[in-house]
Design an enzyme around this catalytic site. Structure first.
Site, PDB file in Angstrom:
ATOM      1  N   ASP A 443      48.010 -52.195   4.025  1.00 59.00           N
ATOM      2  CA  ASP A 443      48.053 -53.070   5.241  1.00 59.00           C
ATOM      3  C   ASP A 443      48.936 -54.210   4.945  1.00 59.00           C
ATOM      4  OD1 ASP A 443      47.679 -53.701   8.129  1.00 59.00           O
ATOM      5  OD2 ASP A 443      45.580 -54.224   8.043  1.00 59.00           O
ATOM      6  N   GLU A 446      54.317 -56.196   5.042  1.00 61.77           N
ATOM      7  CA  GLU A 446      55.554 -56.438   5.591  1.00 61.77           C
ATOM      8  C   GLU A 446      56.309 -57.053   4.545  1.00 61.77           C
ATOM      9  OE1 GLU A 446      53.197 -54.646   8.273  1.00 61.77           O
ATOM     10  OE2 GLU A 446      52.871 -56.841   7.513  1.00 61.77           O
ATOM     11  N   ASP A 522      48.671 -52.299  14.895  1.00 67.44           N
ATOM     12  CA  ASP A 522      47.897 -52.665  16.031  1.00 67.44           C
ATOM     13  C   ASP A 522      48.164 -52.177  17.363  1.00 67.44           C
ATOM     14  OD1 ASP A 522      46.667 -53.525  13.648  1.00 67.44           O
ATOM     15  OD2 ASP A 522      47.089 -55.545  13.959  1.00 67.44           O
TER      16      ASP A 522
END
Length: 786
Positions: A443, A446, A522
């Site tokens: 998670d 990025e 999300d």
């Protein structure tokens, strides 16, 4: 700081989480200062185009064409793909390609074309280069699939990375797909799409772009054929698409248009032509075979941010067991860490985590751990100290470690573009394995660094190794998560060599499938979020990532019973079937939505368990062929325009058609059928395609149809493998393949091939072998005979 930045800063500080708010304000200002000092200033630029052709030099698989102000190298690979690169760009170095890349095809030859141009004739396409540098891709019959106009560069006068732009035309009837995980697809309408992996910072819906996982990969489907184009540069960029328009018989068609703009990096691309299956097979040959998930990873996963304790995990698992609901994995979010620090455990709430993991494993349930890349910058911390000892963390242009803000507070970030750092990080998973975890969920990669304003990521001037070439975050950003996945995958292969690693990632880039899968991130709770979930899975599959799925129920809110059930029913037919929700969202256990929803969810769970052999077969086929499990309806008939425009239905492998319910209050829906006979899997009623039908979609199920003649491996009542055969139409032959999974280890099991034929009122099923035909070694159940 402009007015909007000031408002955001005040809002964050006054939000009730002042400490974190102040850190994010400081981080935002620090990031600006670092970039102000470290980024080269963009001054005057010179525009450049290739100029007139000057000559050519044949070479293996193609050759080099020289222009007045540039040169173009074209190479046809043995797998049928064509590479071209401007200004001396070659296929390597590349983060996308697997290994050294394919060998040139010795049969392809560069030869003169009319009007002073050149061409390369290959088995599956002809590439024609004009004397001004336009590149045209044609079918072997001469029909144009794509025409790239001469590119344009903007070069800083004082040196540095050149921006470039490439405009292209496709057929008027063409449709665009791909570009990674896009919530607005799977068909990409007219608009601008950014190529920069981005945490939107909130739950997203169909109108949000970009998201976590972008790729410069387009799949273009037209009457004349399908082609994939991949612009192999990792820099920030945009793609502007405009669909064409046919002249309604007037002969004045308007071509579809595509414009790619990149802030830097080489101007090079790969093109593959053929059927969708052939194109994805070529893409997998270029970028690597998809990783094979262990069998349990194709079951049902339950996750939540906020399990809170071992007791809560046991309570949830007991709830599944008491109600007879299948469960294969439980995911622990950041709240199981000690103060959110990666590779730690909160000993107060999870004092005996290995014991809990062993108890669950005995019941066939695995534990999956979240893993974030941010490492708390605290002297004395085990992960921080071991990383500092190997100089693992990203630095700024002055050589200082770059600091950002993660869940654990002030943090540093590993530079996964360095082999030494990947080896160090991969070894850290030994701690996770020791705690009993069997899978890993990446998670915030990025990477995300929380920021009160500006981009929530590392400074663009931050320095990266880039495999020894050196560069900054402008080039490394989009492949950060890809390299993190590589570090984990290679580390797990060494730590547990006899097992198939399982990991999936929020972010990534071209080639992610080599190491694992992805999930939606999300996604917002609501009917638009449900529709976006299907778009993301289809789009990622067409970019070569076959294993993905959404947060069932949405991440952020409290779904209505109807929405939750429809999302759950869709999830049961997607590769990653996972319920998940945020700390502040409503519950996601099926029994929390009432007795009716519980019973219908049970049906979906049991059907997923029954189809597990089929999902395993699709996983093995994806590894061998690159074909996604979940396919658009046009997969087998891209020339059918009605199928190209259908976005609310999908194929699961070759055998099943799934029509999820994506709107509230629906108990009947239209379903577009491809050619052939299709059976309703509940009523066994037969429908003939192509065309559109109306079918019942009660709250108890979503419509699922089976292709006539399909041979599907399913789980029988005794738990063994059974062949479910849907009767072929009279005069037709059915088929199917089965890949018996050897377990969670490696190995390449043999593909079993089956043929189904009508003989009077009976259906006879045989197994095709190299030495002839044989009786099936599994029980056979024929359906659809009435």
């Amino acid at each position: 700081m402009d007015g909007r930045d000031l408002v955001r800063s005040v809002g964050v500080v006054g939000s009730g989480r002042a400490a974190r708010g102040l850190r994010t304000v400081r981080a935002a200002w620090r990031r600006r200062r670092i970039d102000a000092a470290g980024l080269p200033r963009r001054g005057p630029e010179r525009a450049r185009v290739p100029g007139q052709v000057q000559g050519a030099e044949p070479g293996p698989g193609g050759g080099l064409i020289r222009f007045g102000r540039s040169e173009l190298r074209i190479v046809v690979a043995v797998n049928g793909a064509v590479f071209w690169g401007w200004d001396g760009a070659g296929p390597q170095p590349s983060y996308a390609l697997a290994g050294a890349g394919p060998e040139p095809d010795p049969r392809a030859v560069l030869e003169p074309d009319k009007d002073g141009g050149w061409r390369v004739v290959a088995e599956r396409m002809t590439v024609v280069v004009s004397r001004h540098g336009a590149v045209q891709v044609c079918t072997p019959g001469g029909v144009m699939l794509r025409r790239d106009q001469p590119p344009r560069w903007w070069e800083p006068v004082g040196g540095g990375a050149a921006r470039w732009m490439q405009r292209s035309e496709v057929a008027a009837d063409a449709r665009f797909f791909g570009l990674g995980g896009r919530a607005s697809g799977p068909r990409l309408r007219d608009g601008r799409y950014r190529l920069w992996n981005t945490d939107p910072g909130r739950a997203f819906g169909p109108d949000d772009d970009p998201l976590y996982l972008t790729m410069p990969v387009q799949l273009v489907v037209a009457d004349a054929g399908t082609h994939l184009v991949f612009h192999d540069t990792t820099w920030d960029g945009t793609v502007v698409l405009a669909e064409g328009e046919e002249g309604a018989g007037s002969g004045h068609d308007r071509a579809g248009r595509c414009e790619v703009r990149m802030d830097g990096g080489p101007l090079r691309c790969w093109v593959a032509v053929g059927t969708p299956a052939r194109v994805l097979h070529t893409w997998a040959a270029l970028t690597g075979a998809p990783a094979l998930p262990p069998a349990w990873a194709l079951g049902h996963h339950h996750a939540r941010w906020g399990f809170g304790s071992e007791q809560e995990v046991r309570r949830i698992v007991a709830g599944y067991q008491e109600r007879g609901l299948p469960l294969d994995a439980v995911h622990l979010d950041i709240d199981h860490y000690d103060e959110h620090r990666v590779f730690t455990v909160d000993q107060d709430r999870f004092p005996k985590l290995p014991v809990l993991a062993e108890e669950l494993r005995r019941d066939g349930i695995r534990l999956v751990s979240i893993v974030d890349p941010a490492v708390r910058a605290e002297p004395g911390g085990a992960v921080y100290e071991s990383g500092a000892a190997v100089d693992a963390f990203v630095r700024d242009a002055q050589g200082r470690p770059v600091r950002g803000v993660g869940w654990a507070g002030e943090s540093v970030f590993p530079d996964f573009t360095h082999a030494r750092v990947r080896a160090w990080w991969g070894g850290l998973y030994e701690e996770r394995l020791g705690q009993g975890f069997a899978g890993f969920w990446h998670d915030l990669n990025e990477p995300t660094s929380f920021s009160a304003f500006g981009e929530p990521t590392l400074p663009r001037s931050a320095r990266h190794a880039l495999e020894g070439r050196g560069g900054d975050h402008r080039e490394a950003h989009n492949v950060y998560a890809l390299c993190m996945a590589r570090a984990a995958y290679e580390g797990l292969r060494e730590l547990v060599p006899g097992e198939r690693p399982f990991l999936f990632s929020r972010s990534g880039w071209a080639g992610l499938q080599r190491y694992g899968g992805a999930w939606s991130g999300d996604v917002a709770t609501g009917w638009p979020g449900l529709r976006a979930s299907l778009s993301l899975v289809l789009g990622l599959g067409l970019c070569g990532v076959p294993y993905s799925g959404p947060d069932v129920g949405g991440f952020d809110g409290s779904p209505s019973p109807e929405l939750y059930l429809r999302w759950f029913q869709l999830g049961a037919y997607l590769p990653l079937f996972r319920t998940h929700a945020s700390l502040r969202a409503g519950r996601r256990e099926p029994w929390e939505f009432g007795a009716e929803v519980l019973e219908h969810a049970r049906v979906a769970l049991l059907e997923r368990r029954r189809l597990l052999p089929y999902f395993l077969t699709l996983a093995h086929l994806a590894r061998r062929t690159g074909a996604p499990y979940v396919r658009p309806l046009w997969w087998g008939a891209p020339e059918d325009r009605a199928l190209r425009d259908c976005e609310d239905t999908f194929l699961l492998g070759d055998g099943l058609l799934v029509a999820p319910v994506l709107d509230p209050g629906t108990d009947r829906r239209a379903v577009q059928l491809p050619r052939g006979r299709w059976y309703d899997t509940v009523t066994e009623e037969a429908h003939e395609g192509p065309g559109q039908i109306l079918v019942d979609a009660p709250l108890s199920r979503i419509p699922v149809l089976a292709r006539a003649g399909a041979v599907l491996p399913v789980r029988g009542a005794d738990g063994g493998l059974e062949l479910e055969v849907w009767a072929p139409a009279r005069g037709r032959t059915g088929y199917g393949v089965v890949v018996p999974d050897p377990g969670d280890g490696g190995g390449e099991p043999e593909i079993e091939r089956y043929v189904a034929r009508r003989q009077g009122g009976r259906v006879v099923v045989t197994r095709d072998r190299e030495d002839g035909v044989a009786e099936p070694p599994h029980p056979v159940r024929v359906r659809g005979l009435g």
